[in-house]
Write an enzyme that holds these catalytic residues in place. Structure first.
Site, PDB file in Angstrom:
ATOM      1  N   GLU A   5       0.848  -1.192   0.000  1.00  0.00           N
ATOM      2  CA  GLU A   5       0.000   0.000   0.000  1.00  0.00           C
ATOM      3  C   GLU A   5       0.879   1.236   0.000  1.00  0.00           C
ATOM      4  O   GLU A   5       0.447   2.319   0.375  1.00  0.00           O
ATOM      5  CB  GLU A   5      -0.994  -0.017   1.151  1.00  0.00           C
ATOM      6  CG  GLU A   5      -0.407  -0.290   2.506  1.00  0.00           C
ATOM      7  CD  GLU A   5      -1.474  -0.267   3.569  1.00  0.00           C
ATOM      8  OE1 GLU A   5      -2.078   0.793   3.751  1.00  0.00           O
ATOM      9  OE2 GLU A   5      -1.679  -1.295   4.233  1.00  0.00           O
TER      10      GLU A   5
ATOM     11  N   CYS B 173      -3.602  -3.749   4.357  1.00  0.00           N
ATOM     12  CA  CYS B 173      -2.667  -4.786   4.828  1.00  0.00           C
ATOM     13  C   CYS B 173      -3.063  -6.189   4.418  1.00  0.00           C
ATOM     14  O   CYS B 173      -2.230  -7.092   4.407  1.00  0.00           O
ATOM     15  CB  CYS B 173      -2.563  -4.749   6.341  1.00  0.00           C
ATOM     16  SG  CYS B 173      -2.045  -3.156   6.974  1.00  0.00           S
TER      17      CYS B 173
ATOM     18  N   HIS C 167      -2.903 -10.196  12.050  1.00  0.00           N
ATOM     19  CA  HIS C 167      -2.343  -8.939  11.543  1.00  0.00           C
ATOM     20  C   HIS C 167      -1.993  -8.100  12.777  1.00  0.00           C
ATOM     21  O   HIS C 167      -2.827  -7.921  13.679  1.00  0.00           O
ATOM     22  CB  HIS C 167      -3.357  -8.198  10.666  1.00  0.00           C
ATOM     23  CG  HIS C 167      -2.956  -6.773  10.403  1.00  0.00           C
ATOM     24  ND1 HIS C 167      -1.769  -6.459   9.805  1.00  0.00           N
ATOM     25  CD2 HIS C 167      -3.567  -5.596  10.696  1.00  0.00           C
ATOM     26  CE1 HIS C 167      -1.661  -5.138   9.733  1.00  0.00           C
ATOM     27  NE2 HIS C 167      -2.739  -4.597  10.259  1.00  0.00           N
TER      28      HIS C 167
HETATM   29  P1  HMG Z   1      -2.879   7.015  20.900  1.00  0.00           P
HETATM   30  O1  HMG Z   1      -4.001   7.941  21.175  1.00  0.00           O
HETATM   31  O2  HMG Z   1      -1.580   7.631  20.609  1.00  0.00           O
HETATM   32  O3  HMG Z   1      -2.581   6.045  22.103  1.00  0.00           O
HETATM   33  O4  HMG Z   1      -3.348   6.116  19.687  1.00  0.00           O
HETATM   34  P2  HMG Z   1      -3.471   5.721  23.383  1.00  0.00           P
HETATM   35  O5  HMG Z   1      -3.490   6.872  24.282  1.00  0.00           O
HETATM   36  O6  HMG Z   1      -4.793   5.125  22.961  1.00  0.00           O
HETATM   37  O7  HMG Z   1      -2.547   4.607  24.037  1.00  0.00           O
HETATM   38  C1  HMG Z   1      -2.361   3.392  23.400  1.00  0.00           C
HETATM   39  C2  HMG Z   1      -2.467   2.291  24.440  1.00  0.00           C
HETATM   40  O8  HMG Z   1      -1.422   2.489  25.399  1.00  0.00           O
HETATM   41  C3  HMG Z   1      -3.757   2.317  25.234  1.00  0.00           C
HETATM   42  O9  HMG Z   1      -4.080   0.973  25.562  1.00  0.00           O
HETATM   43  C4  HMG Z   1      -3.384   3.082  26.511  1.00  0.00           C
HETATM   44  O10 HMG Z   1      -4.202   2.776  27.635  1.00  0.00           O
HETATM   45  C5  HMG Z   1      -1.966   2.567  26.696  1.00  0.00           C
HETATM   46  P3  HMG Z   1      -5.606   0.440  25.478  1.00  0.00           P
HETATM   47  O11 HMG Z   1      -6.389   1.280  26.424  1.00  0.00           O
HETATM   48  O12 HMG Z   1      -6.057   0.662  24.053  1.00  0.00           O
HETATM   49  O13 HMG Z   1      -5.514  -0.982  25.851  1.00  0.00           O
HETATM   50  N1  HMG Z   1      -1.136   3.491  27.475  1.00  0.00           N
HETATM   51  C6  HMG Z   1      -0.322   3.102  28.465  1.00  0.00           C
HETATM   52  N2  HMG Z   1      -0.072   1.897  29.003  1.00  0.00           N
HETATM   53  C7  HMG Z   1       0.832   1.828  30.024  1.00  0.00           C
HETATM   54  N3  HMG Z   1       1.482   2.909  30.515  1.00  0.00           N
HETATM   55  C8  HMG Z   1       1.249   4.138  29.999  1.00  0.00           C
HETATM   56  C9  HMG Z   1       0.313   4.278  28.927  1.00  0.00           C
HETATM   57  N4  HMG Z   1      -0.130   5.320  28.209  1.00  0.00           N
HETATM   58  C10 HMG Z   1      -1.019   4.824  27.309  1.00  0.00           C
HETATM   59  N5  HMG Z   1       1.875   5.202  30.498  1.00  0.00           N
HETATM   60  C11 HMG Z   1      -3.606   4.402  18.086  1.00  0.00           C
HETATM   61  C12 HMG Z   1      -3.180   4.730  19.510  1.00  0.00           C
HETATM   62  C13 HMG Z   1      -3.501   2.916  17.880  1.00  0.00           C
HETATM   63  C14 HMG Z   1      -5.066   4.841  17.862  1.00  0.00           C
HETATM   64  C15 HMG Z   1      -2.679   5.165  17.105  1.00  0.00           C
HETATM   65  O14 HMG Z   1      -1.364   4.709  17.235  1.00  0.00           O
HETATM   66  C16 HMG Z   1      -3.090   5.021  15.651  1.00  0.00           C
HETATM   67  O15 HMG Z   1      -3.924   5.773  15.152  1.00  0.00           O
HETATM   68  N6  HMG Z   1      -2.476   4.048  14.918  1.00  0.00           N
HETATM   69  C17 HMG Z   1      -2.730   3.848  13.501  1.00  0.00           C
HETATM   70  C18 HMG Z   1      -3.992   3.064  13.248  1.00  0.00           C
HETATM   71  C19 HMG Z   1      -3.885   1.632  13.704  1.00  0.00           C
HETATM   72  O16 HMG Z   1      -2.810   1.070  13.833  1.00  0.00           O
HETATM   73  N7  HMG Z   1      -5.044   0.976  13.898  1.00  0.00           N
HETATM   74  C20 HMG Z   1      -5.079  -0.419  14.272  1.00  0.00           C
HETATM   75  C21 HMG Z   1      -6.283  -1.140  13.685  1.00  0.00           C
HETATM   76  S1  HMG Z   1      -6.457  -0.852  11.934  1.00  0.00           S
HETATM   77  C22 HMG Z   1      -5.216  -1.840  11.224  1.00  0.00           C
HETATM   78  O17 HMG Z   1      -4.654  -2.678  11.854  1.00  0.00           O
HETATM   79  C23 HMG Z   1      -4.909  -1.577   9.796  1.00  0.00           C
HETATM   80  C24 HMG Z   1      -3.590  -0.903   9.523  1.00  0.00           C
HETATM   81  O18 HMG Z   1      -2.510  -1.808   9.707  1.00  0.00           O
HETATM   82  C25 HMG Z   1      -3.582  -0.347   8.082  1.00  0.00           C
HETATM   83  C26 HMG Z   1      -3.936  -1.274   6.946  1.00  0.00           C
HETATM   84  O19 HMG Z   1      -4.710  -2.199   7.020  1.00  0.00           O
HETATM   85  O20 HMG Z   1      -3.435  -0.944   5.875  1.00  0.00           O
HETATM   86  C27 HMG Z   1      -3.334   0.291  10.434  1.00  0.00           C
END
Ligand code: HMG
EC number: 2.3.3.10
Length: 445
Positions: free
Chosen positions: A83, A120, A244
């Site tokens: 991609e 992906c 994935h």
């Molecule tokens: P964010 O807002 O930066 O992070 O976005 P957050 O605040 O949600 O924190 C992430 C996790 O860390 C959370 O865990 C927090 O609680 C934890 P959860 O509640 O979800 O279990 N956390 C901590 N833990 C311990 N100590 C701490 C601490 N602070 C926070 N101090 C987000 C995270 C994934 C949304 C962002 O990185 C993003 O937008 N990523 C890109 C999209 C993505 O990867 N989506 C995944 C599903 S879609 C997919 O897999 C397809 C893809 O590969 C593309 C394709 O198919 O081509 C992306």
């Protein structure tokens, strides 16, 4: 019918490495544990100045061809899943074939080449295409080369920036495979979604939180669809379940959902009843919201049980090792999860012949696919030949300033001259643009 599957695989990682908790998090003003504990990421790979999806794909493919003693005449099909393509017409597979033709006798003139796109999941779709081509008897005894290659970069400042990565996986698909046989049975969960997309733009528009919900919803549908053809799944049926892995924390959520689904109406649900009660049933609730809340409560308790933790540690955790060290490789991500698991099995001296894997692929936009794989007798030789640890250890660490430069180098809208960080050796490199704006490559001894 002969068996068809993955005969061998190789990877090529981007040659630079960024330490997320120690280099990236402090500059972002974030707690390092968000990376290590929350997302489950330690380091991510980035491409050096002379690397891109073509060089990484061609380098992985060359490793594969050299190891298996193949020449272009042995390959009837080259499918590239990506991609991160830079051309809307000429497929990346033609560039990769061109690279390989520089170093092998013969050519890929009679090989069918293409490029697969569905975020992906395209890597797994390319496996499907190769599988179907062989099963249909159109391969004339030749194998297919499937290459999943991506530079997963997000816009600077996007939350997705935490999950970047770059690398390629090359897989040889053949009859009587040496690594895993693919099941005929498959399940799909597919819907028109706008969670992550790149409408004529290099970096994705992402609704990160929603993308996680969409991943889980489509994965559940794919599992139900898989069960409708393959029969009920049960946690004890599968030695490993590679998903994935955009980041390991995502798989933590998918695994919990999968375990709940697989254990419903089973001996495991009975065993857990005294400790956490039975799973909530929709029919027992007046509203969907009440049911959902009860499910969330059940899952919170389920993840603390010994049964779940033991299963997660054995079946899921080993799939996450490479991903936690390289970040998201998009189309290659589920394939490095499989590789991680098999490397862990080899390290533990496990006997894997005949054992089953359940593989959960996903692509935003959105579609999940589930199929099973059966590990073949010669799996250990194949796995021991792959040098993942050496490649990852050989990466050159970059500072935050270097990271900013390298992000700009690979930003299609910026033109900057940056000195390479590493010296290429015995690999394909990007050398610049040709007369028609095509990208050019050469092999460096
Ligand atoms: P964010 O807002 O930066 O992070 O976005 P957050 O605040 O949600 O924190 C992430 C996790 O860390 C959370 O865990 C927090 O609680 C934890 P959860 O509640 O979800 O279990 N956390 C901590 N833990 C311990 N100590 C701490 C601490 N602070 C926070 N101090 C987000 C995270 C994934 C949304 C962002 O990185 C993003 O937008 N990523 C890109 C999209 C993505 O990867 N989506 C995944 C599903 S879609 C997919 O897999 C397809 C893809 O590969 C593309 C394709 O198919 O081509 C992306």
């Amino acid at each position: 019918m002969t068996s068809v599957g993955i005969d061998a695989m190789e990877i090529w990682t981007g040659k630079l490495v960024l330490d997320l908790p120690n280099t990236f998090a402090p500059v972002k003003g974030e707690d390092p544990e968000k990376y290590t504990k929350g997302l489950g990421l330690h380091t991510s790979s980035f491409p050096d100045v002379y690397e891109d999806i073509v060089t990484m794909g061609a380098n992985a493919a060359k490793k594969l061809m050299d190891r298996k003693g193949l020449t272009p005449a042995d390959i009837g099909r080259i499918d590239v899943a990506t991609e991160s393509a830079f051309d809307n017409s000429k497929p990346v597979s033609t560039y990769i074939a061109g690279c390989l033709e520089q170093v092998y006798d013969g050519d890929f003139r009679h090989a069918n080449k293409g490029e697969r796109k569905f975020a992906c999941i395209a890597g797994t779709q390319s496996l499907d295409d190769a599988y179907n081509w062989i099963k249909a008897g159109r391969n004339r005894g030749r194998a297919a080369l499937v290459i999943a290659t991506d530079t997963a970069l997000y816009e600077r400042g996007d939350p997705g920036e935490a999950t970047q990565g770059a690398g390629a996986v090359a897989m040889l698909i053949d009859e009587d495979p040496d690594l895993v046989e693919l099941s005929t049975e498959q399940g799909y969960g597919s819907m028109d979604e706008t969670d992550f997309l790149k409408p004529n733009q290099q970096f994705p528009s992402v609704d990160g939180k929603r993308s996680m919900q969409v991943y889980l919803a489509r994965m559940r549908e794919a599992l139900e669809d898989y069960e409708s053809v393959a029969g009920r799944t049960h946690p004890d049926l599968f030695e490993y379940i590679p998903f994935h892995t955009p980041f390991p924390g995502m798989v933590r959520k998918a695994a919990l959902l999968g375990f709940r689904h697989m254990t419903r109406d089973t001996d495991i649900e009975d065993d857990l009843e005294a400790e956490i009660g039975r799973q909530p049933r929709e029919a027992d609730f007046e509203t969907w919201d009440d049911y959902e809340e009860a499910i969330r409560g059940y899952m919170d308790e389920l993840k603390t049980t010994e049964q779940y933790r033991d299963w997660y540690g054995r079946v899921i955790e080993p799939t996450l090792d490479i991903s936690s060290r390289v970040g998201n490789w998009y189309t290659g991500s589920v394939h490095i999860a499989r590789l991680s698991a098999l490397i862990a099995a080899a390290d533990e001296g496990k006997e894997m012949t005949g054992k089953q894997l359940l593989v959960g692929s996903y692509g935003s936009g959105a579609q999940a696919e589930i199929h099973a794989e059966t590990v073949q007798e010669t799996w250990l030789d194949e796995i021991e030949a792959v040098d993942v640890d050496d490649q990852l250890a050989a990466r050159t660490e970059i500072s935050f300033d270097d990271y900013e430069l390298i992000h700009d180098v690979h930003n299609h809208e910026k033109e900057i001259e940056v000195e390479e960080f590493t010296q290429p050796e015995a690999e394909f490199v990007f050398t610049g643009w040709g007369r028609m704006n095509e990208r050019r490559y050469e092999y460096v001894e």
